[in-house]
Motif scaffolding. Structure first.
Motif, PDB file in Angstrom:
ATOM      1  N   GLY B   3      29.083  35.315 -10.834  1.00 38.73           N
ATOM      2  CA  GLY B   3      29.095  35.387  -9.358  1.00 38.73           C
ATOM      3  C   GLY B   3      28.996  36.635  -8.759  1.00 38.73           C
ATOM      4  O   GLY B   3      28.444  37.617  -9.511  1.00 38.73           O
ATOM      5  N   VAL B   4      29.664  36.962  -7.774  1.00 35.74           N
ATOM      6  CA  VAL B   4      29.541  38.464  -7.261  1.00 35.74           C
ATOM      7  C   VAL B   4      30.537  39.103  -8.246  1.00 35.74           C
ATOM      8  O   VAL B   4      31.829  39.023  -8.476  1.00 35.74           O
ATOM      9  N   ILE B   5      30.198  40.360  -8.650  1.00 33.48           N
ATOM     10  CA  ILE B   5      30.929  41.405  -9.551  1.00 33.48           C
ATOM     11  C   ILE B   5      31.224  42.518  -8.712  1.00 33.48           C
ATOM     12  O   ILE B   5      30.516  43.162  -8.224  1.00 33.48           O
ATOM     13  N   GLN B   6      32.392  42.708  -8.833  1.00 30.37           N
ATOM     14  CA  GLN B   6      32.922  44.066  -8.160  1.00 30.37           C
ATOM     15  C   GLN B   6      33.799  44.990  -9.335  1.00 30.37           C
ATOM     16  O   GLN B   6      34.348  44.342 -10.188  1.00 30.37           O
ATOM     17  N   SER B   7      33.513  46.342  -9.108  1.00 30.28           N
ATOM     18  CA  SER B   7      34.201  47.060  -9.770  1.00 30.28           C
ATOM     19  C   SER B   7      34.608  48.453  -9.021  1.00 30.28           C
ATOM     20  O   SER B   7      33.986  48.823  -8.163  1.00 30.28           O
ATOM     21  N   PRO B   8      35.808  48.967  -9.459  1.00 30.02           N
ATOM     22  CA  PRO B   8      36.876  48.781 -10.526  1.00 30.02           C
ATOM     23  C   PRO B   8      37.721  47.546  -9.978  1.00 30.02           C
ATOM     24  O   PRO B   8      37.693  47.610  -8.637  1.00 30.02           O
ATOM     25  N   ARG B   9      38.405  46.720 -10.620  1.00 27.48           N
ATOM     26  CA  ARG B   9      39.300  45.796 -10.068  1.00 27.48           C
ATOM     27  C   ARG B   9      40.531  46.464  -9.406  1.00 27.48           C
ATOM     28  O   ARG B   9      41.118  46.022  -8.740  1.00 27.48           O
ATOM     29  N   HIS B  10      40.953  47.661 -10.016  1.00 29.82           N
ATOM     30  CA  HIS B  10      42.172  48.340  -9.656  1.00 29.82           C
ATOM     31  C   HIS B  10      41.907  49.937  -9.679  1.00 29.82           C
ATOM     32  O   HIS B  10      41.003  50.303 -10.614  1.00 29.82           O
ATOM     33  N   GLU B  11      42.064  50.481  -8.506  1.00 33.37           N
ATOM     34  CA  GLU B  11      42.055  51.880  -8.449  1.00 33.37           C
ATOM     35  C   GLU B  11      43.165  52.464  -7.703  1.00 33.37           C
ATOM     36  O   GLU B  11      43.533  52.119  -6.895  1.00 33.37           O
ATOM     37  N   VAL B  12      43.836  53.528  -8.569  1.00 33.77           N
ATOM     38  CA  VAL B  12      44.851  54.143  -7.993  1.00 33.77           C
ATOM     39  C   VAL B  12      44.500  55.761  -8.038  1.00 33.77           C
ATOM     40  O   VAL B  12      44.101  56.298  -8.989  1.00 33.77           O
ATOM     41  N   THR B  13      44.635  56.353  -6.629  1.00 28.23           N
ATOM     42  CA  THR B  13      44.159  57.747  -6.425  1.00 28.23           C
ATOM     43  C   THR B  13      44.999  58.484  -5.601  1.00 28.23           C
ATOM     44  O   THR B  13      45.902  57.798  -4.904  1.00 28.23           O
ATOM     45  N   GLU B  14      44.837  59.765  -5.552  1.00 29.10           N
ATOM     46  CA  GLU B  14      45.628  60.522  -4.691  1.00 29.10           C
ATOM     47  C   GLU B  14      44.785  60.686  -3.117  1.00 29.10           C
ATOM     48  O   GLU B  14      43.635  60.824  -3.183  1.00 29.10           O
ATOM     49  N   MET B  15      45.844  60.995  -2.296  1.00 25.35           N
ATOM     50  CA  MET B  15      45.154  61.092  -0.901  1.00 25.35           C
ATOM     51  C   MET B  15      44.399  62.636  -1.077  1.00 25.35           C
ATOM     52  O   MET B  15      44.435  63.470  -1.658  1.00 25.35           O
ATOM     53  N   GLY B  16      42.810  62.124  -0.044  1.00 26.66           N
ATOM     54  CA  GLY B  16      41.851  63.237  -0.189  1.00 26.66           C
ATOM     55  C   GLY B  16      40.950  62.910  -1.320  1.00 26.66           C
ATOM     56  O   GLY B  16      39.931  63.693  -1.113  1.00 26.66           O
ATOM     57  N   GLN B  17      41.226  62.167  -2.181  1.00 24.81           N
ATOM     58  CA  GLN B  17      39.957  61.921  -3.256  1.00 24.81           C
ATOM     59  C   GLN B  17      39.089  60.963  -2.735  1.00 24.81           C
ATOM     60  O   GLN B  17      39.325  60.044  -1.763  1.00 24.81           O
TER      61      GLN B  17
END
Lengths: 114, 115
Positions: B3-17
């Motif tokens: 099917g349609v493949i997305q990455s990453p499944r989860h992303e946690v980042t800080e403001m400004g990145q």
């Protein structure tokens, strides 16, 4: 312009009873109408669509929907609900002309109680 | 067929990145869509491409957001700089555009959290 409304945030039904999830739409031309289902932490899955022809459309998992042009509605139905039908349901519309993508409703959470 | 493949499944980042989300559509599909889902605003179209060309980007929130589709098998959605209000689930979908009747096939989504 195209828009779709799902008037119920949540629908509760007992297992084995019939269910209806309501949807009304607004388009300038003729509508193409879709229903999708979303399970927790998953993408949306296509259930059925109305393009033209018979107003009663049958789809996956025993679901069906009836297109009513005079009432601008496309309600989703199932004769006998299953607990596993519990999920978030989205109605979507696009006009038959132009280049607009699908516009989705706000979603209706279906809860089927055992 | 995948099917349609997305990455990453989860992303946690800080403001400004900078954040880059990726999508591989179903082979043979010629339309690709980016949607964003939040509790407050539901499912919103950000942009869609037809034959790798952007057709409607009116849903892109602001200049911080950009999307590209360099070829038929790959698309990116970039946010730079990211802000906490960008936290959402971002879905990619593809379809075979046949007189507007084709249904969309969605990926599993990329859940973005901006701290």
């Amino acid at each position: 312009a195209q828009s779709v409304a799902q008037p119920e945030d949540q629908v509760n039904v007992a297992e084995g009873n019939p269910l209806t999830v309501k949807c009304t739409y607004s388009v300038s031309g003729n509508p193409y109408l879709f229903w999708y289902v979303q399970y927790p932490n998953r993408g949306l899955q296509f259930l059925l669509k109305y393009i033209t022809g018979d107003n009663l459309v049958k789809g996956s998992y025993g679901f069906e929907a009836e297109f009513n042009k005079s009432q601008t509605s496309f309600h989703l139905k199932k004769p006998s609900a299953l607990v596993s039908d519990s999920a978030l349901y989205f109605c979507a519309v696009r006009e038959d002309t132009g280049r607009r993508a699908l516009t989705f409703g706000s979603g209706t959470r279906l809860q089927v109680q055992p | 067929d995948a099917g349609v493949i997305q990455s990453p499944r989860h992303e946690v980042t800080e403001m400004g990145q900078e954040v880059t989300l990726r999508c591989k559509p179903i082979s043979g599909h010629n339309s690709l869509f980016w949607y964003r889902q939040t509790m407050m605003r539901g499912l919103e179209l950000l942009i869609y491409f037809n034959n790798n060309v952007p057709i409607d980007d009116s849903g892109m929130p602001e200049d911080r957001f950009s999307a590209k589709m360099p070829n038929a098998s790959f698309s990116t959605l970039k946010i730079q700089p990211s802000e906490p209000r960008d936290s959402a689930v971002y879905f990619c979908a593809s379809s075979f555009r046949r007189a507007n009747t084709g249904e969309l096939f969605f990926g599993e989504g990329s859940r973005l959290t901006v701290l």
